[in-house]
Design an enzyme around this catalytic site. Structure first.
Site, mmCIF file in Angstrom:
data_model
loop_
_atom_site.group_PDB
_atom_site.id
_atom_site.type_symbol
_atom_site.label_atom_id
_atom_site.label_comp_id
_atom_site.label_asym_id
_atom_site.label_seq_id
_atom_site.Cartn_x
_atom_site.Cartn_y
_atom_site.Cartn_z
ATOM 1 N N LYS A 178 50.526 48.271 29.919
ATOM 2 C CA LYS A 178 49.870 46.966 29.904
ATOM 3 C C LYS A 178 49.432 46.629 28.479
ATOM 4 O O LYS A 178 48.628 47.353 27.895
ATOM 5 C CB LYS A 178 48.641 46.945 30.815
ATOM 6 C CG LYS A 178 48.031 45.541 30.969
ATOM 7 C CD LYS A 178 46.674 45.562 31.635
ATOM 8 C CE LYS A 178 45.562 45.762 30.634
ATOM 9 N NZ LYS A 178 45.388 44.598 29.711
ATOM 10 N N GLU A 251 42.588 57.303 22.600
ATOM 11 C CA GLU A 251 42.456 57.050 21.167
ATOM 12 C C GLU A 251 41.536 55.850 21.040
ATOM 13 O O GLU A 251 41.913 54.724 21.345
ATOM 14 C CB GLU A 251 43.825 56.769 20.528
ATOM 15 C CG GLU A 251 43.842 57.005 19.022
ATOM 16 C CD GLU A 251 43.388 55.803 18.213
ATOM 17 O OE1 GLU A 251 42.164 55.720 17.942
ATOM 18 O OE2 GLU A 251 44.223 54.988 17.847
ATOM 19 N N CYS A 285 41.303 51.464 13.528
ATOM 20 C CA CYS A 285 40.296 52.504 13.750
ATOM 21 C C CYS A 285 40.183 53.480 12.584
ATOM 22 O O CYS A 285 39.199 54.201 12.463
ATOM 23 C CB CYS A 285 40.604 53.279 15.028
ATOM 24 S SG CYS A 285 40.534 52.271 16.518
ATOM 25 N N GLU A 381 31.149 50.352 14.744
ATOM 26 C CA GLU A 381 32.441 49.879 14.250
ATOM 27 C C GLU A 381 32.468 48.356 14.169
ATOM 28 O O GLU A 381 32.296 47.668 15.174
ATOM 29 C CB GLU A 381 33.560 50.378 15.168
ATOM 30 C CG GLU A 381 34.946 50.117 14.650
ATOM 31 C CD GLU A 381 36.025 50.781 15.486
ATOM 32 O OE1 GLU A 381 37.062 51.153 14.928
ATOM 33 O OE2 GLU A 381 35.823 50.935 16.707
#
Length: 479
Positions: A178, A251, A285, A381
């Site tokens: 997806k 991840e 990331c 983040e």
């Protein structure tokens, strides 16, 4: 005059299909802020159909030889090269990324990664067969795990799809993947490419939102769930998968420290760190967005970095002079802006700190200095073109601050002192440590983190192994 929207569709069992109940999602080009396509909002019936197709295709695909799977993957890699311009166009419309950089920095690595896993299919390794008990011989088999439910992110929709399907298919698994609801176009095109090569049901794509992904992970068919995404999403997937003990590959987020010592070549470091921080609008990331610089060169470094940021250009995909395009969506623009709006009084915006233009989701390359370890923008983040700078005085302090976040995906050390570089590479609690470089990846080396950055590896033979299971077979030598 009204322009007709492109109609994207699911790909299930070798066929393109609308969602069973006809629901759709608008897909927005982030460079313009305008709707350009509709995508299926898949529900339980669509998930069921995709999982049934993958399950039905699994026995035959599992039983193919590694050489046969390699041949399929090599054909897919060749087809990616042949359709490179189509892939670049779809990805750019998906994400607003510069056409030129997508063509040179994403398509070649993707093709290389598919070819790497095609080779890995024929390089399964295990312990030597032998008699570990008198009269009995033991062997170890590596087998595919089964159907894999995979969820790809919006920052690298095309490349992350490759990171997921290539090792899974190479190992003999079948896939239901997806894409993000904001970036489905390139994954649907990938389905078209793979569908002309692989047997039906081996590779399936369903589009949808968070609930679609949840239905995939909760479905009883998949033996493994793999997601690249936020920490929150990863935790939800792990919790859901635990209910029926699925394998999980995560991840997740990152907050990469970039530790710059006093003996560093400042000009070279600034040039490379700014590119590694602002590439893809910082939506990576592993982006070099958290700099810790020795106090003796702090001011000089900040001045040079602010100049580099001011010289860094963002803009339309067809502008060859830009380093990066827009943020992916309106919510992401709001998130990045919010971090800057909430900066504490002791922080200083050295460059950028504002939206660019009135059309699309562009944000200026930004540098923020004067920050403390417990500041929000240090701990969380941002996922945007924002580089923060802290000043440290001792190596031990640099290590403490570098490790002092919840993420542990990637890091880098900048020094000419080899012994110091080796000490730092050991002390830094991150899945990757670069020395005098940042963000470089190769197919042969593993990518994955620790702590809240998740577990499991992408790329490399380690990533391939994650899509296999180990079986011990013992036979009696007594007739």
């Amino acid at each position: 005059m009204t322009t007709e929207l492109r109609r994207l569709r699911n790909y299930i069992n070798g066929e393109f299909r609308d969602a069973a109940d006809g629901r759709t999602i608008d897909v927005i080009n982030p460079a313009t802020g305008e709707v350009y396509a509709t995508s299926p909002l898949s529900g339980q019936a669509d998930v069921d159909a995709a999982m049934d197709a993958a399950a039905a295709a699994f026995p035959a695909w599992r039983d193919t030889t590694p050489a046969e799977r390699q041949k399929v993957l090599l054909k897919i890699a060749d087809a990616f090269e042949e359709r490179a311009e189509d892939l670049v166009a779809a990805e750019s419309e998906n994400t607003g990324k510069p056409l030129g950089l997508t063509r040179t920095e994403e398509v070649p690595p993707m093709v290389d990664q598919i070819r790497f896993f095609a080779g890995a299919a024929r390089m399964l390794e295990g312990r030597s067969a032998g008699e570990y008990m008198a009269g009995f011989t033991s062997i170890v088999r590596r087998e595919p795990v089964g159907v894999c439910a995979q969820v790809a992110p919006w920052n690298y929709p095309m490349m992350m799809a490759v990171w997921k399907f290539a090792p899974a298919l190479a190992a003999g698994n079948t896939v239901v993947i997806k894409p993000s609801d904001t970036t489905p176009a390139s994954t649907v095109l990938i389905a078209e490419i793979i569908g002309a090569i692989a047997p039906k049901g081996v590779f399936n794509v369903i589009c949808g939102d968070r609930e679609t992904g949840r239905a995939m992970v909760e479905h009883p068919t998949p033996a493994m769930a793999s997601i690249t995404g936020s920490v929150r999403a990863g935790m939800q997937v792990a919790e859901s998968a635990a209910k029926d003990v699925k394998r999980v590959h995560l991840e997740l987020g990152g907050k990469a420290p970039v530790v710059v010592f006093e003996d560093t070549d400042i000009a070279k470091a600034v040039e490379e760190i700014s590119v590694a921080g602002y590439f893809n609008a910082g939506q990576d990331c592993t982006a070099a967005t958290r700099v810790l610089v020795h106090e003796s060169i702090h001011d000089e470094f900040v001045t040079a970095l602010a100049k580099a940021a001011s010289d860094t250009k963002t803009g339309a995909p067809d502008d060859e002079d830009v380093l990066y395009g827009p943020l992916n969506n309106a919510n992401q623009l709001k998130q990045v802006s919010g971090f800057i709006d909430r900066l504490p009084a002791h922080a200083k915006v050295e460059a950028g700190g504002h939206q660019v233009g009135e059309k699309g989701y562009f944000y200026a390359a930004t540098v923020v200095s004067g920050l403390k370890q417990d500041d929000e923008i240090i701990q969380n983040e941002v996922f945007g073109p924002v580089i923060t700078v802290q000043s440290f005085n001792e190596e031990s302090q640099a290590v403490e601050w570098a490790n002092g976040v919840e993420f542990a995906l990637a890091s880098s050390v900048w020094t000419k002192n080899h012994a110091r570089a080796m000490r730092m590479s050991k002390a830094l609690d991150f899945g990757c440590v670069w020395i005098n470089t940042h963000i470089v990846l190769v197919a042969e080396m593993p990518h994955g983190g620790f702590k809240k950055s998740g577990y499991g590896k992408d790329l490399s033979s380690y990533g391939f192994d994650d899509y296999t299971r180990i079986k011990h077979v013992m036979t009696s030598l007594d007739g």
